[in-house]
Design an enzyme around this catalytic site. Structure first.
Site, PDB file in Angstrom:
ATOM      1  N   GLY A  47     -20.208  -1.495 -38.028  1.00 15.71           N
ATOM      2  CA  GLY A  47     -19.454  -2.097 -36.940  1.00 15.71           C
ATOM      3  C   GLY A  47     -18.140  -2.665 -37.469  1.00 15.71           C
ATOM      4  O   GLY A  47     -17.369  -1.943 -38.092  1.00 15.71           O
ATOM      5  N   SER A 114     -20.637   0.769 -44.540  1.00 16.16           N
ATOM      6  CA  SER A 114     -19.439   0.438 -43.781  1.00 16.16           C
ATOM      7  C   SER A 114     -19.346  -1.084 -43.628  1.00 16.16           C
ATOM      8  O   SER A 114     -19.357  -1.800 -44.623  1.00 16.16           O
ATOM      9  CB  SER A 114     -19.455   1.183 -42.449  1.00 16.16           C
ATOM     10  OG  SER A 114     -18.202   1.172 -41.838  1.00 16.16           O
ATOM     11  N   TRP A 115     -19.272  -1.604 -42.402  1.00 15.12           N
ATOM     12  CA  TRP A 115     -19.320  -3.059 -42.220  1.00 15.12           C
ATOM     13  C   TRP A 115     -20.617  -3.619 -42.792  1.00 15.12           C
ATOM     14  O   TRP A 115     -20.649  -4.743 -43.311  1.00 15.12           O
ATOM     15  CB  TRP A 115     -19.172  -3.414 -40.746  1.00 15.12           C
ATOM     16  CG  TRP A 115     -19.634  -4.798 -40.399  1.00 15.12           C
ATOM     17  CD1 TRP A 115     -20.741  -5.141 -39.677  1.00 15.12           C
ATOM     18  CD2 TRP A 115     -18.998  -6.045 -40.765  1.00 15.12           C
ATOM     19  NE1 TRP A 115     -20.843  -6.509 -39.572  1.00 15.12           N
ATOM     20  CE2 TRP A 115     -19.788  -7.082 -40.223  1.00 15.12           C
ATOM     21  CE3 TRP A 115     -17.858  -6.366 -41.495  1.00 15.12           C
ATOM     22  CZ2 TRP A 115     -19.468  -8.430 -40.390  1.00 15.12           C
ATOM     23  CZ3 TRP A 115     -17.531  -7.709 -41.666  1.00 15.12           C
ATOM     24  CH2 TRP A 115     -18.330  -8.717 -41.118  1.00 15.12           C
ATOM     25  N   ASP A 268     -13.800  10.452 -46.708  1.00 14.19           N
ATOM     26  CA  ASP A 268     -13.970   9.361 -45.748  1.00 14.19           C
ATOM     27  C   ASP A 268     -12.603   8.898 -45.243  1.00 14.19           C
ATOM     28  O   ASP A 268     -11.781   8.401 -46.020  1.00 14.19           O
ATOM     29  CB  ASP A 268     -14.708   8.207 -46.425  1.00 14.19           C
ATOM     30  CG  ASP A 268     -15.194   7.142 -45.442  1.00 14.19           C
ATOM     31  OD1 ASP A 268     -14.627   7.055 -44.339  1.00 14.19           O
ATOM     32  OD2 ASP A 268     -16.127   6.402 -45.802  1.00 14.19           O
ATOM     33  N   HIS A 296     -17.409   9.711 -43.467  1.00 16.03           N
ATOM     34  CA  HIS A 296     -17.961   8.363 -43.342  1.00 16.03           C
ATOM     35  C   HIS A 296     -19.424   8.355 -42.907  1.00 16.03           C
ATOM     36  O   HIS A 296     -20.135   7.376 -43.159  1.00 16.03           O
ATOM     37  CB  HIS A 296     -17.124   7.564 -42.342  1.00 16.03           C
ATOM     38  CG  HIS A 296     -17.374   6.095 -42.381  1.00 16.03           C
ATOM     39  ND1 HIS A 296     -17.137   5.313 -43.493  1.00 16.03           N
ATOM     40  CD2 HIS A 296     -17.865   5.241 -41.427  1.00 16.03           C
ATOM     41  CE1 HIS A 296     -17.448   4.054 -43.246  1.00 16.03           C
ATOM     42  NE2 HIS A 296     -17.896   3.982 -42.000  1.00 16.03           N
TER      43      HIS A 296
END
Length: 327
Positions: A47, A114-115, A268, A296
């Site tokens: 996110g 990711s987040w 990515d 990603h």
């Protein structure tokens, strides 16, 4: 930052689903799956603003891992959905620790993409002694460079789609969407929020899956859910994810000595591979795998296989450094 394409694997059903009241009016949706007496792992979603993905369970041997997942504040099935008050990185780090204590877990593997990788690092820096190790995928550093690359510098990859997003901004802001878009989405009226959300989604899809990738704009309840998701993301991005400049350097140094594996796709376009290289350099003893040809998504076959191997190796050699370093 994260996109969540579907995965063909059939994830195991959870054997525990419950809500945890963490105060401030927030209740977290939490699921446990895999082996109840297995190696505990907290799996952190991306996110900001996304939600847990059952497909992430495929990265773990469910006969050996006790998998814990949850929807972060304002996300998914946690309530209130889209809630922005009392919703910062510090709150999320505290929530992870509350979950550990609620489940009576002494130490666990921390896994995030990711987040989720950002949050994994922030948690490990604050609660190092509770971590058996850390696995990071598609590292997002929550830096101004991250946002500029994503919103502004990557426009040559899909110029027509980027132009549709930029056209929603005033002329003077069209080359500075990283600053303009999060602030504007938070302040916009419902119709404007819908238009901004759809254009943002289309751009993210083009970066992750290619400019010719199919994109169907959401409508109805699906659109309302997406608006809430991107409002949470805008809230975090507008506030620099509530992190200090170069926060990750201290976090990476704090993780030194833990088994830390970093995996990142060479293609990515959501989070640049330089992020992974930087964390690896700042975290002595960490290992880095750059997965050729992957973007990603954690579900690309080569990335999924690498993640499965990393967790298998960790289960086999708990406390060991994972794999060989390559820069």
């Amino acid at each position: 930052m994260s996109t969540m394409p579907s995965t063909p694997s059939t994830p195991p059903d959870p054997w525990s689903v419950f809500a945890l009241d963490v105060g401030d009016g927030h209740q977290l949706h939490i699921e446990q799956s895999g082996a109840a007496d297995g190696l505990p792992v907290i799996c952190l979603h991306g996110g900001p603003g996304s939600s847990m993905a059952t497909g992430h369970r495929q990265f773990f041997d469910t006969t050996r891992y006790h998998i814990i997942q949850f929807d972060q504040r304002g996300c998914g099935r946690s309530t209130p959905r889209g809630g922005l008050t009392h919703n910062t990185t510090a709150h999320l780090v505290a929530d992870i620790e509350r979950i550990r204590l609620r489940l009576g877990i002494d130490r666990w593997l921390v896994f995030g993409g990711s987040w989720g990788a950002t949050l994994a690092m922030a948690y490990a820096a604050e609660h190092r002694d509770t971590c058996l190790g850390v696995i990071l995928r598609g590292v997002f550093l929550a830096s101004s460079d991250d946002l500029r690359r994503f919103f502004d510098d990557s426009h040559p990859h899909a110029p027509a789609i980027h132009a549709r997003l930029a056209a929603l901004a005033p002329m003077g802001a069209r080359s500075k969407l990283a600053h303009w878009l999060p602030a504007t989405l938070l302040a916009a009226n419902p119709n404007e929020q819908a238009a901004l959300t759809v254009a943002w989604m289309a751009w993210e899809n083009a970066l992750d899956n290619g400019p010719a990738a199919r994109f169907t704009p959401p409508t109805g309840d699906t659109l309302a859910t997406a608006i809430d998701k991107y409002r949470v993301q805008a809230h975090y991005l507008h506030h620099h994810c509530f992190l200090e400049n170069d926060w990750w350097r201290d976090a990476a140094a704090t993780m030194a000595g833990l088994p830390v594996a970093i995996l990142h796709g060479t293609q990515d376009r959501i989070c640049h591979p330089d992020n992974a290289r930087a964390v690896h350099a700042a975290c002595p003893g960490s290992t880095l795998q750059l997965i050729d040809g992957c973007g990603h998504s954690p579900f690309a076959p080569a990335m999924a296989a690498a993640l499965q191997e990393a967790t298998r190796h960790f289960a086999d050699k708990t406390g060991s450094v994972l794999g060989d370093s390559n820069t």
